[in-house]
Write an enzyme that holds these catalytic residues in place. Structure first.
Site, PDB file in Angstrom:
ATOM      1  N   LYS A   1       0.886  -1.172   0.000  1.00 19.97           N
ATOM      2  CA  LYS A   1       0.000   0.000   0.000  1.00 19.97           C
ATOM      3  C   LYS A   1       0.918   1.215   0.000  1.00 19.97           C
ATOM      4  O   LYS A   1       1.360   1.694   1.044  1.00 19.97           O
ATOM      5  CB  LYS A   1      -0.889  -0.026   1.258  1.00 19.97           C
ATOM      6  CG  LYS A   1      -2.235   0.689   1.134  1.00 19.97           C
ATOM      7  CD  LYS A   1      -2.135   2.130   0.725  1.00 19.97           C
ATOM      8  CE  LYS A   1      -1.720   3.053   1.829  1.00 19.97           C
ATOM      9  NZ  LYS A   1      -1.485   4.445   1.348  1.00 19.97           N
TER      10      LYS A   1
ATOM     11  N   GLU B   1      -0.435   7.511  -1.354  1.00 18.14           N
ATOM     12  CA  GLU B   1      -1.370   7.951  -2.396  1.00 18.14           C
ATOM     13  C   GLU B   1      -0.876   9.223  -3.094  1.00 18.14           C
ATOM     14  O   GLU B   1      -1.451   9.655  -4.083  1.00 18.14           O
ATOM     15  CB  GLU B   1      -2.775   8.156  -1.807  1.00 18.14           C
ATOM     16  CG  GLU B   1      -2.902   9.196  -0.692  1.00 18.14           C
ATOM     17  CD  GLU B   1      -2.554   8.648   0.703  1.00 18.14           C
ATOM     18  OE1 GLU B   1      -1.573   7.883   0.830  1.00 18.14           O
ATOM     19  OE2 GLU B   1      -3.245   9.028   1.663  1.00 18.14           O
ATOM     20  N   ARG B   2       0.226   9.823  -2.562  1.00 24.12           N
ATOM     21  CA  ARG B   2       0.718  11.063  -3.168  1.00 24.12           C
ATOM     22  C   ARG B   2       1.603  10.800  -4.385  1.00 24.12           C
ATOM     23  O   ARG B   2       1.708  11.637  -5.267  1.00 24.12           O
ATOM     24  CB  ARG B   2       1.459  11.894  -2.125  1.00 24.12           C
ATOM     25  CG  ARG B   2       0.457  12.567  -1.191  1.00 24.12           C
ATOM     26  CD  ARG B   2       1.151  13.380  -0.144  1.00 24.12           C
ATOM     27  NE  ARG B   2       1.121  12.689   1.136  1.00 24.12           N
ATOM     28  CZ  ARG B   2       1.734  13.123   2.223  1.00 24.12           C
ATOM     29  NH1 ARG B   2       2.427  14.230   2.169  1.00 24.12           N
ATOM     30  NH2 ARG B   2       1.659  12.454   3.340  1.00 24.12           N
TER      31      ARG B   2
ATOM     32  N   SER C   1       5.034   8.565   9.316  1.00 17.56           N
ATOM     33  CA  SER C   1       5.177   9.449  10.480  1.00 17.56           C
ATOM     34  C   SER C   1       4.913   8.668  11.777  1.00 17.56           C
ATOM     35  O   SER C   1       4.226   7.635  11.767  1.00 17.56           O
ATOM     36  CB  SER C   1       4.212  10.619  10.339  1.00 17.56           C
ATOM     37  OG  SER C   1       2.900  10.120  10.189  1.00 17.56           O
TER      38      SER C   1
ATOM     39  N   CYS D   1      13.803  11.048   6.037  1.00 15.34           N
ATOM     40  CA  CYS D   1      13.776  10.693   7.460  1.00 15.34           C
ATOM     41  C   CYS D   1      15.176  10.728   8.052  1.00 15.34           C
ATOM     42  O   CYS D   1      15.338  10.710   9.261  1.00 15.34           O
ATOM     43  CB  CYS D   1      13.159   9.327   7.665  1.00 15.34           C
ATOM     44  SG  CYS D   1      14.209   8.023   7.061  1.00 15.34           S
TER      45      CYS D   1
HETATM   46  P1  NAD Z   1       2.396   9.357   6.640  1.00 15.96           P
HETATM   47  O1  NAD Z   1       2.480   8.778   8.001  1.00 15.96           O
HETATM   48  O2  NAD Z   1       1.478  10.480   6.400  1.00 15.96           O
HETATM   49  O3  NAD Z   1       1.950   8.204   5.598  1.00 15.96           O
HETATM   50  C1  NAD Z   1       2.608   6.964   5.530  1.00 15.96           C
HETATM   51  C2  NAD Z   1       1.621   5.912   5.050  1.00 15.96           C
HETATM   52  O4  NAD Z   1       0.553   5.802   5.993  1.00 15.96           O
HETATM   53  C3  NAD Z   1       0.983   6.239   3.701  1.00 15.96           C
HETATM   54  O5  NAD Z   1       0.900   5.069   2.934  1.00 15.96           O
HETATM   55  C4  NAD Z   1      -0.389   6.778   4.097  1.00 15.96           C
HETATM   56  O6  NAD Z   1      -1.371   6.500   3.116  1.00 15.96           O
HETATM   57  C5  NAD Z   1      -0.700   6.031   5.377  1.00 15.96           C
HETATM   58  N1  NAD Z   1      -1.537   6.816   6.300  1.00 15.96           N
HETATM   59  C6  NAD Z   1      -1.535   8.168   6.450  1.00 15.96           C
HETATM   60  N2  NAD Z   1      -2.424   8.539   7.388  1.00 15.96           N
HETATM   61  C7  NAD Z   1      -2.994   7.399   7.854  1.00 15.96           C
HETATM   62  C8  NAD Z   1      -3.987   7.130   8.852  1.00 15.96           C
HETATM   63  N3  NAD Z   1      -4.567   8.106   9.552  1.00 15.96           N
HETATM   64  N4  NAD Z   1      -4.336   5.852   9.065  1.00 15.96           N
HETATM   65  C9  NAD Z   1      -3.754   4.854   8.377  1.00 15.96           C
HETATM   66  N5  NAD Z   1      -2.817   5.056   7.420  1.00 15.96           N
HETATM   67  C10 NAD Z   1      -2.429   6.305   7.168  1.00 15.96           C
HETATM   68  O7  NAD Z   1       3.898   9.711   6.192  1.00 15.96           O
HETATM   69  P2  NAD Z   1       4.376  10.485   4.873  1.00 15.96           P
HETATM   70  O8  NAD Z   1       4.015  11.917   4.991  1.00 15.96           O
HETATM   71  O9  NAD Z   1       3.975   9.731   3.666  1.00 15.96           O
HETATM   72  O10 NAD Z   1       5.967  10.305   5.006  1.00 15.96           O
HETATM   73  C11 NAD Z   1       6.778  11.170   5.749  1.00 15.96           C
HETATM   74  C12 NAD Z   1       7.048  10.590   7.126  1.00 15.96           C
HETATM   75  O11 NAD Z   1       7.682   9.311   6.994  1.00 15.96           O
HETATM   76  C13 NAD Z   1       8.029  11.434   7.917  1.00 15.96           C
HETATM   77  O12 NAD Z   1       7.586  11.471   9.251  1.00 15.96           O
HETATM   78  C14 NAD Z   1       9.347  10.689   7.799  1.00 15.96           C
HETATM   79  O13 NAD Z   1      10.261  10.922   8.836  1.00 15.96           O
HETATM   80  C15 NAD Z   1       8.861   9.280   7.814  1.00 15.96           C
HETATM   81  N6  NAD Z   1       9.830   8.351   7.239  1.00 15.96           N
HETATM   82  C16 NAD Z   1      10.471   7.488   8.084  1.00 15.96           C
HETATM   83  C17 NAD Z   1      11.405   6.608   7.591  1.00 15.96           C
HETATM   84  C18 NAD Z   1      12.092   5.627   8.493  1.00 15.96           C
HETATM   85  O14 NAD Z   1      12.643   4.638   7.990  1.00 15.96           O
HETATM   86  N7  NAD Z   1      12.077   5.847   9.794  1.00 15.96           N
HETATM   87  C19 NAD Z   1      11.713   6.613   6.214  1.00 15.96           C
HETATM   88  C20 NAD Z   1      11.032   7.518   5.385  1.00 15.96           C
HETATM   89  C21 NAD Z   1      10.093   8.374   5.908  1.00 15.96           C
END
Ligand code: NAD
Length: 498
Positions: free
Chosen positions: A173, A176-177, A226, A281
């Site tokens: 999954k 979606e962006r 996140s 990240c």
């Molecule tokens: P996000 O948490 O908004 O989304 C991540 C995934 O979760 C997406 O597939 C999204 O569709 C899904 N999602 C979003 N909101 C949700 C909800 N309420 N319920 C269930 N699923 C949901 O993160 P993002 O903005 O796509 O990515 C950036 C974040 O990812 C930053 O915080 C960054 O630090 C982190 N990140 C961490 C790592 C790591 O390995 N630690 C690596 C890359 C990015």
């Protein structure tokens, strides 16, 4: 307009929910595609396909399984330019950076070619009278990965390559962006010879994610995104007995010791702080110079470098970084800059006024640099995820060591110094998962493992490397005794090694 569906059972299928999300082109600000958002029933269709295909794939010998990945690597190399352009157009990062995103994923696929070696079990002959013991690693069955927007090639590959090499069927999954590249990767895996149903892509939002978390046939979930969502996924996945490893956000500190080579350190800080517009990240978001003289020397060199960063559209190969991913992300980062000013931090470089000529509707902002940031400020405590670097001045080494160690996040950290003793002490004592010594972005190579601590990682085991084999397999242990070794009579007490 391009409409992106799902990839289920080896082909692209249109969504049935009637719900879609806009996929922007951040460099122009235009909507360039729409992506279908899956329902629970669509997720279930993917699971049924995966469940039907997995037993044969799991029984295929490991060498044949990784030959598919070998062919996949050839196809990714063949299509590298087109993949990088699609990635840059959906995400906003520059073309060279998009190629790096693909390559860091490819490196994990290369690692996965050796997984047959890591899947070998153990054997003990004569563990007791006539008793031999052996263990084997077996795939879990159907597993899922939920991935973020900021590495749309690398992180899906980190997840599906080891899982599939271990004999599992996978449901991805993606964000979606920017779903275009994950869909292309699934098509390339099919072209490489992967049986239909072993890699499915279900596009969607919370509805699709919740369907994954509640599905009884999905045995493990790997998440990257996140921290609040990582924690939510970890808790809800555990409630249905799944394995879960959920990686979250970050606030990565760079400690600058008085003896550091200041030119090299400033190069490292601008690259790691502002590359990909800070949407990594492992981006450095906090610089901690030790002592007033170090801080003043640092600011003198850093300010002009941040003022002169070259921001450009993603297709400009000479740009240092491109736009942010969406207008919403841009507004969130701008809002954090406002908060920092109100909290009393000194905005030494203000990039908010930046306008990209010819791309006035794109999601651009220039680099921002805060000085005199303190521990109690929101801009220090929270992840900004944009081109904003905060300088926190530390009086001495002990204070500098405490800052990342006591921070809620614990993904990456770096120290810049010429003193081996200080570097060694720092690496041993800092309470953070990945450490760089004069290396600003210490993402471990594919045959180590990647994982942050504290609010940067929920669950057990890291991603990729040997931990990925442990995560995507279960161990079965067989204790055998053949008739010649059997003692006469029943034994009612627990068997022990007498
Ligand atoms: P996000 O948490 O908004 O989304 C991540 C995934 O979760 C997406 O597939 C999204 O569709 C899904 N999602 C979003 N909101 C949700 C909800 N309420 N319920 C269930 N699923 C949901 O993160 P993002 O903005 O796509 O990515 C950036 C974040 O990812 C930053 O915080 C960054 O630090 C982190 N990140 C961490 C790592 C790591 O390995 N630690 C690596 C890359 C990015």
């Amino acid at each position: 307009m391009r409409l992106i569906g799902h990839f289920i059972g080896g082909r692209e299928v249109k969504g049935t929910s009637g719900r879609t999300a806009d996929v922007f082109e951040p460099m122009t600000g235009m909507v360039q595609a729409k992506v279908d958002l899956a329902t629970k029933a669509e997720l279930r269709a993917a699971v049924e396909n995966a469940k039907a295909a997995q037993p044969e794939w799991g029984a295929t010998n490991p060498q044949r399984r990784v030959r598919v990945l070998m062919k996949f690597l050839e196809l990714v190399a063949r299509d590298n330019d087109a993949l990088a352009e699609l990635l840059a157009r959906e995400h906003g990062k520059t073309l060279p950076d998009a190629k790096g995103d693909i390559l860091r994923g490819v490196e994990v696929v290369e690692f996965a070619l050796g997984i047959p070696q890591l899947m070998k079990g153990e054997y003990t002959e004569g563990a007791g009278p006539g008793i031999d013991i052996y263990s084997m690693r077996q795939p879990l069955g159907v597993v899922a990965g939920i991935t973020p927007f900021n590495f749309p090639a690398m992180i899906p590959m980190w997840k599906f390559a080891p899982a599939i090499a271990c004999g599992n069927a996978f449901i991805l999954k993606p964000s979606e962006r920017d779903p275009g590249v994950p869909m292309r990767l699934a098509e390339l895996m099919l072209e490489a010879g992967l049986p239909p149903g072993i890699l499915n892509v279900v596009n969607g939002d919370k509805e699709a994610v919740d369907a994954i978390l509640d599905d009884p046939d999905i045995r493990a979930v790997g998440f990257v995104g996140s921290s609040p969502i990582a924690q939510y996924i970890y808790e809800r996945a555990a409630a249905t007995g799944k394995r879960a490893q959920c990686f979250g956000g970050a606030k990565n500190h760079a400690i600058i010791m008085p003896d550091a080579d200041m030119d090299q350190t400033v190069d490292a800080l601008v690259g790691a702080g502002y590359g990909a517009a800070g949407e990594r990240c492992m981006a450095v978001s906090v610089a901690v110079p030790v002592g007033k003289t170090t801080a003043d020397r640092l600011m003198e060199k850093l300010i002009p470098r941040v003022e002169n960063l070259k921001i450009g559209p993603s297709i400009d190969p000479t740009a240092d970084f491109g736009p942010l991913v969406t207008k919403e992300a841009l507004n969130r980062v701008r809002n954090y800059v406002e908060i920092g000013i109100k909290e009393g931090a000194k905005l030494a470089v203000d990039g908010r006024g930046f306008k990209m000529q010819g791309y006035e509707n794109g999601f651009y902002m220039g680099g921002c640099l805060f000085d005199n940031v303190t521990k109690d400020m929101r801009i220090y405590k929270e992840e900004i995820f944009g081109p904003v670097l905060s300088v926190v001045r530390a009086h001495d080494y002990d204070e500098a060591l405490r800052l990342p160690s006591e921070h809620d996040y614990g993904n990456g950290v770096a120290i810049f110094t010429r003193d081996g003793d200080a570097a060694r002490d720092f690496a041993a004592r800092v309470n953070v998962g990945m450490v760089g010594i004069n290396v600003p972005i210490p993402v471990p190579v594919a045959y180590y493992t990647f994982g942050g601590w504290k609010r940067s990682g929920f669950g057990d085991l890291n991603q990729y490397g040997p931990d990925s084999v442990r995560f995507y397999t279960k161990t079965k242990t067989v204790t055998s005794r053949w008739p010649s070794g059997v003692k006469e009579g029943a034994e009612f007490s627990i068997p022990t090694m007498k």
